[in-house]
Enzyme design. Structure first.
Site, PDB file in Angstrom:
ATOM      1  CE  LYS A   1      -2.142  -0.261   3.951  1.00 34.93           C
ATOM      2  NZ  LYS A   1      -1.513  -1.438   4.489  1.00 34.93           N
TER       3      LYS A   1
ATOM      4  NE  ARG B   1      -3.359  -0.575  10.649  1.00 31.03           N
ATOM      5  CZ  ARG B   1      -2.291  -0.054  10.035  1.00 31.03           C
ATOM      6  NH1 ARG B   1      -2.296   1.198   9.663  1.00 31.03           N
ATOM      7  NH2 ARG B   1      -1.238  -0.793   9.818  1.00 31.03           N
TER       8      ARG B   1
ATOM      9  NE  ARG C   1       7.422  -3.125   4.920  1.00 32.82           N
ATOM     10  CZ  ARG C   1       6.103  -3.008   5.025  1.00 32.82           C
ATOM     11  NH1 ARG C   1       5.386  -2.595   3.998  1.00 32.82           N
ATOM     12  NH2 ARG C   1       5.505  -3.334   6.152  1.00 32.82           N
TER      13      ARG C   1
ATOM     14  NE  ARG D   1       7.280  -0.429   9.062  1.00 35.71           N
ATOM     15  CZ  ARG D   1       6.096  -0.326   8.474  1.00 35.71           C
ATOM     16  NH1 ARG D   1       5.974   0.282   7.310  1.00 35.71           N
ATOM     17  NH2 ARG D   1       5.018  -0.842   9.023  1.00 35.71           N
TER      18      ARG D   1
ATOM     19  NE  ARG E   1       2.629  -4.289  10.966  1.00 38.36           N
ATOM     20  CZ  ARG E   1       3.516  -4.176   9.970  1.00 38.36           C
ATOM     21  NH1 ARG E   1       4.668  -4.788  10.050  1.00 38.36           N
ATOM     22  NH2 ARG E   1       3.240  -3.452   8.940  1.00 38.36           N
TER      23      ARG E   1
HETATM   24  P1  AMP Z   1       1.569   1.104   9.023  1.00 40.24           P
HETATM   25  O1  AMP Z   1       2.795   1.811   8.607  1.00 40.24           O
HETATM   26  O2  AMP Z   1       0.309   1.666   8.404  1.00 40.24           O
HETATM   27  O3  AMP Z   1       1.667  -0.396   8.877  1.00 40.24           O
HETATM   28  O4  AMP Z   1       1.390   1.380  10.590  1.00 40.24           O
HETATM   29  C1  AMP Z   1       2.367   0.957  11.522  1.00 40.24           C
HETATM   30  C2  AMP Z   1       1.746   0.829  12.898  1.00 40.24           C
HETATM   31  O5  AMP Z   1       1.234   2.111  13.324  1.00 40.24           O
HETATM   32  C3  AMP Z   1       0.566  -0.123  13.004  1.00 40.24           C
HETATM   33  O6  AMP Z   1       0.986  -1.460  13.167  1.00 40.24           O
HETATM   34  C4  AMP Z   1      -0.144   0.422  14.229  1.00 40.24           C
HETATM   35  O7  AMP Z   1       0.543   0.067  15.419  1.00 40.24           O
HETATM   36  C5  AMP Z   1       0.010   1.920  14.064  1.00 40.24           C
HETATM   37  N1  AMP Z   1      -1.093   2.492  13.274  1.00 40.24           N
HETATM   38  C6  AMP Z   1      -0.972   3.173  12.099  1.00 40.24           C
HETATM   39  N2  AMP Z   1      -2.167   3.585  11.666  1.00 40.24           N
HETATM   40  C7  AMP Z   1      -3.078   3.155  12.582  1.00 40.24           C
HETATM   41  C8  AMP Z   1      -4.491   3.259  12.670  1.00 40.24           C
HETATM   42  N3  AMP Z   1      -5.213   3.874  11.739  1.00 40.24           N
HETATM   43  N4  AMP Z   1      -5.096   2.691  13.754  1.00 40.24           N
HETATM   44  C9  AMP Z   1      -4.389   2.075  14.703  1.00 40.24           C
HETATM   45  N5  AMP Z   1      -3.051   1.936  14.663  1.00 40.24           N
HETATM   46  C10 AMP Z   1      -2.389   2.466  13.615  1.00 40.24           C
END
Ligand code: AMP
Length: 261
Positions: free
Chosen positions: A47, A126, A165, A198, A209
């Site tokens: 994404k 989310r 990644r 990461r 996740r």
């Molecule tokens: P991402 O880069 O979108 O995979 O986000 C990394 C982490 O940030 C996720 O695993 C969550 O811990 C937190 N996170 C990001 N966006 C959200 C969201 N909309 N709701 C809850 N947690 C979030």
């Protein structure tokens, strides 16, 4: 309708830093069409990469909630609020940050949703509660969402993608050791930064996740399908091919809307 190639890259300062920060390269004049899209998909489907590529093509800003949390990680201890400190703990474990914290953060950045260049929301909403809040916020602001792009990929492929990644902590560029390697191993092509894995891409966090995705985020597919906004895209191809498919689908959405379908 052809989608114009805009190649505008916004520095996203207002989104990443919040408060009164202003982006250094706001669009001088609004584009003919401002794209307002949500990107859905399990962790690792690509994404973020698609959001970057779409941002270059469409000129809309890539608004990732995960990037806001990662940017907060780089702040000094005394610059982080207790709410952000708590959010980072959830993130390290791979858990979702509580809805209230995420919603406060997005509401504080509502001017990014109003931006005349449009937006590509990545990683938000989310949960159904977040989607309902976004719907209310956009209704209040009279900003219609154009489509929700749902990227689909089999689980084994997801695990392979996440394991390989690598990201640049300085400019946020994303690579893959096999599928999208940097020119020099471990070094960012764009800014020369040292690439890292990461924290939440490590196996123990990835399991948490994926569970969070299945339980809390997958229901959004039906949520947006019911609203006639869902566009499903197979994401197994290389990023440029997935981008091509996405642009074709978006052209269809625009053409169908124009013909009232
Ligand atoms: P991402 O880069 O979108 O995979 O986000 C990394 C982490 O940030 C996720 O695993 C969550 O811990 C937190 N996170 C990001 N966006 C959200 C969201 N909309 N709701 C809850 N947690 C979030």
């Amino acid at each position: 309708m052809e989608i114009a190639q805009m190649k505008t890259i916004n520095d996203r300062a207002a989104w990443l830093k919040g408060g009164t920060t202003v982006c250094s390269n706001l669009p001088i004049e609004p584009p003919k069409k401002a794209w307002r899209l949500v990107l859905l998909g399990a962790p690792g489907v690509g994404k973020g990469t698609q959001a970057e590529l779409l941002s270059e093509q469409l000129g809309a800003c890539h608004l990732s909630t995960g990037d806001v949390f990662r940017a907060a990680k780089c702040l000094g201890d005394d610059e982080r609020s207790p709410a952000i400190e708590k959010a980072l703990e959830y993130m390290r474990r791979g858990d979702l940050v509580p809805d209230r914290t995420v919603l406060d953060m997005v509401t504080e950045r509502v001017r990014c949703l109003r931006c005349c260049g449009g937006f590509l929301l990545d990683g938000f909403p989310r949960t159904v509660a977040q989607a309902e809040s976004l719907e209310r916020l956009l209704e209040w602001e009279q900003i219609p969402l154009m489509a929700v792009l749902d990227y689909e990929l089999p689980l084994e492929e997801i695990i392979d993608r996440i394991g390989g990644r690598r990201t640049c902590p300085a400019c946020k560029a994303v690579y893959h050791v096999k599928a999208l390697p940097p020119r020099a191993a471990g070094v960012c092509d764009k800014c020369g930064g040292k690439l890292i894995q990461r924290e939440d891409d490590r196996p123990e966090s990835v399991r948490v996740r994926m569970e969070a995705y299945e339980k809390s985020t997958r229901p959004l597919i039906e949520y947006y399908e019911r609203r006639g906004l869902l566009v499903s895209i197979a994401a197994e191809a290389i990023p440029q091919e997935t981008l091509r498919r996405t642009l074709t689908m978006l052209n269809d959405v625009v053409a169908n809307r124009a013909s009232g379908k």
